[in-house]
Structure formats: C-alpha cells, structure tokens
Design an enzyme around this catalytic site. Structure first.
Site, PDB file in Angstrom:
ATOM      1  N   ASP A 283      45.088  35.893  33.330  1.00  7.08           N
ATOM      2  CA  ASP A 283      44.012  36.754  33.811  1.00  7.08           C
ATOM      3  C   ASP A 283      43.599  37.768  32.745  1.00  7.08           C
ATOM      4  O   ASP A 283      44.426  38.257  31.976  1.00  7.08           O
ATOM      5  CB  ASP A 283      44.490  37.489  35.070  1.00  7.08           C
ATOM      6  CG  ASP A 283      43.369  38.211  35.786  1.00  7.08           C
ATOM      7  OD1 ASP A 283      42.354  37.569  36.090  1.00  7.08           O
ATOM      8  OD2 ASP A 283      43.513  39.420  36.037  1.00  7.08           O
TER       9      ASP A 283
ATOM     10  N   GLU B 153      41.233  33.179  31.133  1.00  6.74           N
ATOM     11  CA  GLU B 153      40.205  33.790  31.987  1.00  6.74           C
ATOM     12  C   GLU B 153      39.363  34.689  31.089  1.00  6.74           C
ATOM     13  O   GLU B 153      39.704  35.839  30.831  1.00  6.74           O
ATOM     14  CB  GLU B 153      40.871  34.581  33.113  1.00  6.74           C
ATOM     15  CG  GLU B 153      39.893  35.071  34.174  1.00  6.74           C
ATOM     16  CD  GLU B 153      39.252  36.402  33.810  1.00  6.74           C
ATOM     17  OE1 GLU B 153      38.069  36.399  33.390  1.00  6.74           O
ATOM     18  OE2 GLU B 153      39.911  37.432  33.942  1.00  6.74           O
TER      19      GLU B 153
ATOM     20  N   ASP C 177      37.565  36.465  43.134  1.00  6.44           N
ATOM     21  CA  ASP C 177      36.850  37.741  43.110  1.00  6.44           C
ATOM     22  C   ASP C 177      35.379  37.609  43.494  1.00  6.44           C
ATOM     23  O   ASP C 177      34.677  38.615  43.616  1.00  6.44           O
ATOM     24  CB  ASP C 177      36.929  38.369  41.711  1.00  6.44           C
ATOM     25  CG  ASP C 177      38.255  39.057  41.451  1.00  6.44           C
ATOM     26  OD1 ASP C 177      38.911  39.472  42.431  1.00  6.44           O
ATOM     27  OD2 ASP C 177      38.645  39.173  40.275  1.00  6.44           O
TER      28      ASP C 177
END
Length: 491
Positions: free
Chosen positions: A289, A336, A389
C-alpha cells in the site's frame, strides 16, 4: 499469464457469529471463486484492529485479528459449545458487521476456549517459531488491556520506555493474559493456514495487503522506537498522511509514525525484510500500500489537525528493493501506485519491475487525458473497477458529474444501457484490457450501490462493515463470470 480475481475483505464473508472469516462460508467462497474461473482472491490486512476498526491501523504488523477466529472450529475442537456461542449477541443485521457487539462478546468466548485448551507440541512449536514478535506483542497487549486499552504513549515512563525491570515485573504479573494472547495467535494462524492451503489446492492464490506504515499505538512502534522518527520521549516528530486531493479537501491525516530511513539502510533493511518474509508466509502475492512513500513520503507536523501543512521528503528509493530482491528473490509484489505520480515515482515502479495499479473509476475525467483509460495500459499492471477506498461502480455512477458521465458513455458506447446494468460493462472493460491481472470487487459483480462501499477515506463510523448474506452469490452470476473470463482469455 492473463488471469482475474475478486477483491473481498474477509470481514465481508457471511457468518452466524459476527465475523467468521475462516468458517465454512469462507471455504464455500473459495469454491465459488473456482466455479467463476477466478485465480486470485484479494483481501485486506489481517492484523488486530482498534478504534475505528481499520485494517490499516493495526496493533501489530505480524499478529492476526482474533475477531477472525472461527468459533465453529473451536466447537468442533471441543473448546466451546454451540450453546455458548449462540448465547452471545453479535448483532441483528446479517448485511453489516457490528464491531461493538463483537468486541463485547467474542473475547469472553475465546477466554473460555483458552482455559479448556491443553498446549501441545504444535502450539509450543508455533510459540517458539514466532517468539521474535510474539513475546513483544503478547506483553504489549496484556499491559494495554490491564490499563483499560490506553495507548502505550500514556503508560508510566518505565513501561513506555521499556525499562527491563518494569517489563519483567509485568511478564510475571500478566503471564496468564500473555498466554491467552498467544493462544489467540495460534488459533488464528492454524485456521488461516488451513484456508489458504484449501485455496491454493484449487489453484487460487491469495493477494494480501501490507500497509506501508504501522500504527503509532502498536507493538511495533513500542518495541522498536529506533525505527521511527521519535524524539527522546518517544513522541513523533512528524506523522504520515496524504496532501489534499479528490478524496479529502484537507488531505488525509493518518497519524502513523514515519520511518528513520537512514537507520533502516544502516541495518540492511532487516526489519523490512523480516516483515515482508512474514507476509509471504500468509499470502502468495503482496500488494504494498502507498508505494509512493518509498520514493517520497509526506510528513505532517505532529499535532496538526489536518494534513494541509505537510511536506514531501525523500524515501529509500530503489535501494530497499535491491535488498528485497537479494534477500527474497523475485517476490510477487503489486505496487499500489495510485494518486499523483511524479516522474521519480514512476521510474521507481518501473525499476522494481512490479506491476502497478489501474483503476477504471479514475479513468473518466473529462478535464484531461487519463493514464487509467484502458488503451493506455501496459501488460504489466493490475486493473480494478475500484478499490476498497472507492465507491462501488453503481454508487460511483450515481455520483458522476454530467461531463464525466458523457465521456464514459462515449468511450464505452453504452448510453442506452440502464445504470443498474452498467457495472457489468465496466467489468467487461477491465477483463478485456491488456492488463495481465484484473481484480473486481465482488460488489460490482453484484451491481450493488453505495450501501456496499467498504471505506470512505478520512471518515469514521460506517467503514469496513459491509458483508455478504447467504445466497447473494448465485450460480447464474458465477457462470456469467466464468464465461467472461473465458471470453477474454483469463481462465
């Protein structure tokens, strides 16, 4: 090799006992993935969570969430009775997780199971194998629980600064509580390993998710203050977040401690290598991430109420990933790389060779050409209709401005398609792209709206709660899913 997968947090699996991530429903979901022609199951971080229930703010980067332990398995092992489990109120809405009721009821059950558990050789082997992190974590959680859950930054100085005499006193005083925490981690690891093996036997790989940062209130930060930008009192100098963007007008103030990258480099990134090595025991592929933070990270002055006053600073860059390759080989990592990308970030992703991410919900901005439009993709990427998200595609379409909607209709030639059927067209767009891997949130296959959104960044209260109800995934949907995977060469 072209393939596809489903994004579904383990908390979104149906369960009669609040959360049953390793329950029979999880095995049934793996069977559904196989029937749908899927090769990957992407999940969110599995760590223990605190206030806000975010999997990206965990008490440990190594430990598993005790919420996920399957109670029916404990019944089968003779550690609990069905009557005991049925007597606990885990919430009345099967479509949403009630974390408060799970918190109030689950640990009482786990403690009953612990007192009936007889440690065996498998348990002793687990504790010995994992003692490097398990000793610190069990002591940290035992102290934290004994003090009403307050953060370690509020502990008395001898405990906060880890003075050995104070720690040894607590090890003696809280031994039973520490053993209880070790038991939870043993049951978590045993159940997760069994489920992962089942998925792998069906040729389905697990994509895990590693947050770039650890939580400030975590065993990691407490036990290893030298790794972070703390002052002599273990108070952060600055914290992590993101600048203002489309998600949040004042930015995202995550509050995580920032790394002392110079120290990590001096140690040969040993903590990072250990962390990633552990991840690859849990997952087949790791999505890292906020990959941008390895090139440049956003530092917000500690104590600020918003992220508006942060500044960008240099991260470790390719040096870290040269070390990862040396120590771990060609690790299966997804970068990411979403958000505003500088040339140096794009070069870092390219130099690592890791696939980046493309999100269709970011593609249709009528103000400018987008790299997220499928005709711009390289093969070495992972395409998503949306992430955890994002809104669901159906909810996103409802919120779309007129100009962006017109662009999407023109690009996809679907102006005559009813909106409640359009998620399947975005799925076809993703599956038909040149991206080596396409990952679709299950909610988009189900054509669900905003009520099924997983997370709205920078908010509290309604996130991480949505879950499937039994029977929601139909054979007809799985057959259609499999047909599209075959049609676009992803079987």
């Amino acid at each position: 090799m072209r393939a596809s997968g489903i994004l579904l947090p383990v908390t979104s699996l149906p369960s009669p006992y609040g959360i049953g991530c390793f329950s029979k429903e999880a095995y049934e979901f793996v069977d559904q993935l196989e029937k749908g022609g899927e090769k990957y199951w992407q999940i969110l971080p599995l760590g223990p969570t605190g206030y806000g229930d975010s999997p990206y703010q965990s008490f440990s980067t190594y430990a598993g969430n005790p919420y996920f332990i399957d109670l029916e398995t404990l019944i089968e092992e003779g550690l609990l009775t069905k009557e005991e489990c049925d007597s606990v109120d885990f919430g009345s809405n099967p479509a949403y997780v009630d974390y408060e009721k799970i918190y109030m009821g689950r640990f009482e059950l786990l403690e009953k199971a612990f007192h009936r558990f007889v440690p065996d050789q498998a348990y002793e082997t687990f504790v010995e194998k994992n003692k490097k992190w398990l000793e610190d974590y069990s002591l940290y959680m035992a102290i934290k629980n004994s003090l009403g859950g307050i953060a370690w930054s509020e502990w008395e100085a001898p405990l906060k600064t880890r003075q050995e005499a104070a720690l040894e006193e607590k090890r003696v005083e809280l031994k039973e509580q520490m053993d209880f925490i070790c038991f939870q981690q043993y049951e978590f690891a045993k159940q997760w390993e069994k489920l992962k093996q089942y998925a792998n036997e069906k040729d389905i790989q697990i994509i895990g998710d590693i947050p770039i940062y650890v939580a400030f209130d975590s065993a990691d930060a407490w036990a290893n203050p030298e790794l972070f930008q703390f002052d002599e009192n273990s108070t952060p100098l600055a914290v992590a977040g993101c600048p203002p963007d489309a998600f949040a007008a004042t930015g995202q103030l995550w509050g995580n401690p920032l790394y002392r990258w110079d120290y990590h480099a001096q140690t040969g990134y040993v903590w990072w290598i250990s962390r990633l090595r552990h991840c690859f025991t849990l997952y087949d592929v790791v999505r890292v991430d906020h990959f941008r933070g390895f090139d440049e990270y956003y530092a917000i002055p500690y104590g600020d109420k918003t992220a508006e006053n942060g500044v960008w600073k240099k991260g470790p860059g390719i040096d870290l990933f040269h070390t990862v390759k040396k120590e771990l080989g060609d690790a299966n990592i997804i970068a990411e790389d979403l958000g505003y990308l500088t040339e140096s970030v794009m070069k870092l992703v390219e130099d690592t060779g890791y696939p980046g991410m493309k999100v269709l919900q970011f593609a249709f901005d009528s103000r400018e050409e987008s790299n997220y439009l499928p005709h711009n993709y390289p093969h070495n990427c992972v395409v998503y209709t949306g992430t955890h998200d994002n809104n669901t595609v159906r909810g996103w379409l409802d919120d779309m401005c007129e100009e962006d909607n017109a662009l999407a209709e023109d690009y996809m030639n679907n102006a005559d398609t009813p909106k409640d059927e359009r998620p399947w067209e975005f799925i076809r767009l993703a599956l038909g792209s040149v991206a080596d891997l396409a990952v679709i949130p299950l909610q988009d296959y189900l054509c669900l709206g905003t009520e099924a959104r997983i997370n709205l960044p920078s908010t509290l209260g309604n996130n991480w709660k949505w879950r499937l109800v039994p029977g929601q995934v139909t054979d007809e949907m799985l057959e259609k899913m499999c047909h599209l995977n075959k049609l676009f060469g992803r079987l």
